[in-house]
Design an enzyme around this catalytic site. Structure first.
Site, PDB file in Angstrom:
ATOM      1  N   ASP A 214      43.143  41.973  38.780  1.00 32.45           N
ATOM      2  CA  ASP A 214      42.366  40.748  39.023  1.00 32.45           C
ATOM      3  C   ASP A 214      41.019  40.813  38.325  1.00 32.45           C
ATOM      4  O   ASP A 214      40.651  41.848  37.780  1.00 32.45           O
ATOM      5  CB  ASP A 214      42.142  40.588  40.533  1.00 32.45           C
ATOM      6  CG  ASP A 214      41.366  41.778  41.097  1.00 32.45           C
ATOM      7  OD1 ASP A 214      40.133  41.745  41.111  1.00 32.45           O
ATOM      8  OD2 ASP A 214      42.003  42.787  41.489  1.00 32.45           O
ATOM      9  N   ASP A 216      38.082  40.409  39.938  1.00 30.68           N
ATOM     10  CA  ASP A 216      37.109  40.552  41.018  1.00 30.68           C
ATOM     11  C   ASP A 216      36.490  39.187  41.352  1.00 30.68           C
ATOM     12  O   ASP A 216      37.224  38.197  41.391  1.00 30.68           O
ATOM     13  CB  ASP A 216      36.057  41.620  40.671  1.00 30.68           C
ATOM     14  CG  ASP A 216      35.413  42.195  41.934  1.00 30.68           C
ATOM     15  OD1 ASP A 216      36.160  42.436  42.903  1.00 30.68           O
ATOM     16  OD2 ASP A 216      34.195  42.385  41.960  1.00 30.68           O
TER      17      ASP A 216
HETATM   18  N1  ADE Z   1      41.623  46.876  43.861  1.00 29.34           N
HETATM   19  C1  ADE Z   1      42.223  45.913  43.132  1.00 29.34           C
HETATM   20  N2  ADE Z   1      41.349  44.912  42.835  1.00 29.34           N
HETATM   21  C2  ADE Z   1      40.171  45.268  43.391  1.00 29.34           C
HETATM   22  C3  ADE Z   1      38.900  44.669  43.431  1.00 29.34           C
HETATM   23  N3  ADE Z   1      38.658  43.507  42.838  1.00 29.34           N
HETATM   24  N4  ADE Z   1      37.919  45.307  44.106  1.00 29.34           N
HETATM   25  C4  ADE Z   1      38.152  46.513  44.703  1.00 29.34           C
HETATM   26  N5  ADE Z   1      39.344  47.101  44.698  1.00 29.34           N
HETATM   27  C5  ADE Z   1      40.345  46.510  44.039  1.00 29.34           C
END
Ligand code: ADE
Length: 276
Positions: A214, A216
């Site tokens: 992703d 974040d």
């Molecule tokens: N693991 C997968 N995506 C994450 C994110 N955006 N922040 C922290 N841990 C994660």
């Protein structure tokens, strides 16, 4: 040549790692308690390996509750000279997209609740206080082999990357996510610290393959990361990680690690302060 044994730590989405031949299950305990799961020992291309699922096979252990010390101690006791870790992560940079692989080379520690040393003065702990150097947290030689194998297989692979490890289990706010970008973070996760630190204290060569799920929470006009977003790409990422792991093991075994293993051992010995 020193005999190798490779520990593989499966992260979120990699709890069904079924890549070993001659498998057997081993229930172990350590002076620091029980690891996340039973160890699964076996071979990949005739190289001895041990798999440990970080969050348990049913994903019941949240990042703050993973017994990182027991996990690393158990792999050390099992004779592991190397650890290949996989971890799901978010991207803090536009050019690092979901589906990419980042071979981590630095971390920024934003955890708050985790013990980062075996040398804590408790009963059964090794004696002294350990001040490990942390300028190079990950094994450069192992990381390079991982990068080359992953790239050769056609996966978009970033050869370096700074991970920000947060305490979790919640994801970051937009303000936090933007701050981590300003700090120079490339990706973000919840488990690399203290795992890499403890591996270094144990004298094990540790490299980590971070699988981006992703963007974040920093991207304008987007809702940001949620479990929904992360789950969508889990399966695809898991397949990639399995392919890299299957291919990288024989490559690792073709190198001579004797000097490096000795160097790791000496680095630990030289980091322990103890007056007798
Ligand atoms: N693991 C997968 N995506 C994450 C994110 N955006 N922040 C922290 N841990 C994660």
């Amino acid at each position: 040549m020193t005999k190798l044994k490779i520990g593989i730590i499966g992260g979120s989405g990699l709890n069904k790692l079924d890549i070993l031949e001659n498998k057997s299950i081993k229930d172990v305990t350590t002076p620091f308690g029980k690891p996340s799961e039973s160890l699964v020992t076996g071979t990949i291309n005739n190289v001895e390996c041990v798999i440990l699922v970080r969050h348990g096979t049913k994903h019941t252990i949240m990042p703050s509750s993973v017994n990182y010390r027991a996990n690393i101690f158990a792999l050390k006791e099992e004779g592991c000279t190397h650890i290949l870790a996989t971890t799901a992560c978010g991207s803090l940079q536009e050019h690092i997209a979901p589906g990419d692989i980042v071979i981590l080379d630095q971390f920024i520690d934003r955890t708050t609740k985790r013990i980062q040393t075996f040398y804590d003065g408790s009963d059964g702990a090794p004696k002294g206080v350990c001040h490990m150097a942390m300028h190079t947290p990950f094994c450069t030689k192992l990381s390079k082999i991982l990068t080359e194998t992953s790239t050769k297989l056609g996966f978009k692979t970033h050869s370096t990357g700074t991970v920000v490890t947060i305490e979790g289990p919640r994801f970051s706010s937009t303000a936090e996510s933007k701050m981590f970008q300003l700090w120079g973070g490339h990706v973000i996760n919840m488990t690399t610290v203290p795992e890499v630190v403890l591996a270094k204290e144990a004298g094990i060569s540790y490299a980590s393959m971070a699988l981006v799920t992703d963007y974040d929470s920093w991207r304008e006009g987007e809702e940001g990361v949620s479990v929904d977003v992360v789950l969508k790409i889990f399966k695809e990422n898991a397949k990639k990680a399995e392919t890299v792991l299957k291919n990288v093991i024989s490559e690792i075994a073709s190198h001579n690690w004797t000097e490096l293993i000795q160097h790791n051992k000496e680095a630990v010995m030289n980091s322990v302060l103890s007056y007798t």
